[in-house]
Scaffold this motif. Structure first.
Motif, short mmCIF file in Angstrom:
data_model
loop_
_atom_site.label_atom_id
_atom_site.label_comp_id
_atom_site.label_asym_id
_atom_site.label_seq_id
_atom_site.Cartn_x
_atom_site.Cartn_y
_atom_site.Cartn_z
N MET A 190 -31.60 -42.73 -4.42
CA MET A 190 -32.45 -41.59 -4.77
C MET A 190 -31.76 -40.27 -4.46
O MET A 190 -32.42 -39.26 -4.22
CB MET A 190 -33.78 -41.67 -4.00
N PRO A 197 -33.07 -41.54 -10.35
CA PRO A 197 -33.80 -40.28 -10.49
C PRO A 197 -33.32 -39.43 -11.67
O PRO A 197 -34.12 -38.70 -12.27
CB PRO A 197 -33.55 -39.57 -9.16
N THR A 201 -35.82 -38.03 -14.39
CA THR A 201 -35.86 -36.59 -14.64
C THR A 201 -35.70 -36.30 -16.12
O THR A 201 -36.40 -35.44 -16.69
CB THR A 201 -34.75 -35.87 -13.85
N ARG A 207 -37.66 -35.74 -9.19
CA ARG A 207 -37.47 -36.67 -8.08
C ARG A 207 -38.69 -36.64 -7.15
O ARG A 207 -39.11 -37.68 -6.64
CB ARG A 207 -36.19 -36.31 -7.31
#
Length: 224
Positions: A190, A197, A201, A207
């Motif tokens: 992450m 992420p 996105t 996130r």
């Protein structure tokens, strides 16, 4: 989910369950400490890897039979169970998946482009600067039809393996449009440079949004 994470950690078991669900996988063989390598069955090149490891540690690409034993010994430094799989000719792609039930969320599909060798992750001294032999593009440079097929296949893999919360499903997209499973990471990174992420996105979830949703999914799972 502990059970699905254990299943996905063993790539040979992952492939067996996926095949049973009608999902394409590479041709593969497993070799334990007392088993003979099935050299007469292999079509080169092949990848030799620890069956229960990650981040490409202990992985070798083998183009000749005479290099096979050395690759197996390298893999055995990480796991007594070794996986030998035929190389899939195609584009390496990934799909972020999130959810606990029938309604799953997918991120944008990403694409790995190699300059040489094969994809390795988390083996660089400064991974935030990128890999020395690959670039990850989000969204992937593939057709809308292929994108939908990849996302649908990723969700099918996720369900077949009993994943919950989140997973990154890694796949190959062949030139004839076939999607082949590569592996599943049930606890993807992450960080700002992590693939999961970035895919979310690109699909409109920051996130922070992803983390909020994962907390909600975890709490909902505890109340079952």
């Amino acid at each position: 989910d502990i059970q699905s994470s254990a299943l996905c950690m063993d790539k040979s078991l992952t492939y067996l369950v996926a095949r049973n669900a009608g999902i394409a996988t590479p041709n593969f063989w497993t070799v334990t400490a007392d088993e003979k390598i099935p050299t007469d069955q292999l079509a080169y090149p092949v990848f030799v890897k620890p069956a229960r490891s990650g981040s490409s540690f202990g992985v070798s690409k083998v183009a000749r039979e005479e290099d096979l034993q050395g690759a197996v010994e390298t893999a055995r430094q990480y796991d007594s169970k070794v996986l030998i799989e035929e190389a899939v000719i195609g584009t390496e792609i990934g799909c972020a998946v999130m959810g606990n039930g029938p309604e799953l969320i997918t991120g944008e599909v990403d694409q790995i482009t190699l300059s040489h060798g094969f994809f390795k992750i988390h083996q660089e001294s400064t991974p935030e600067s990128g890999s020395d032999n690959s670039a990850v593009t989000v969204p992937a440079d593939i057709s809308t039809t292929s994108r939908s097929l990849v996302q649908d296949t990723a969700k099918a893999v996720y369900r077949a393996l009993g994943c919950r919360g989140l997973s990154r499903v890694d796949l190959f997209l062949t030139e004839d449009g076939k999607v082949v499973l590569n592996g599943v990471n049930t606890f993807p990174g992450m960080t700002s440079y992590s693939r999961y992420p970035r895919m979310m996105t690109a699909a409109g979830l920051s996130r922070a949004d992803v983390i909020d949703r994962l907390v909600s999914l975890a709490l909902a799972g505890k109340s079952r």
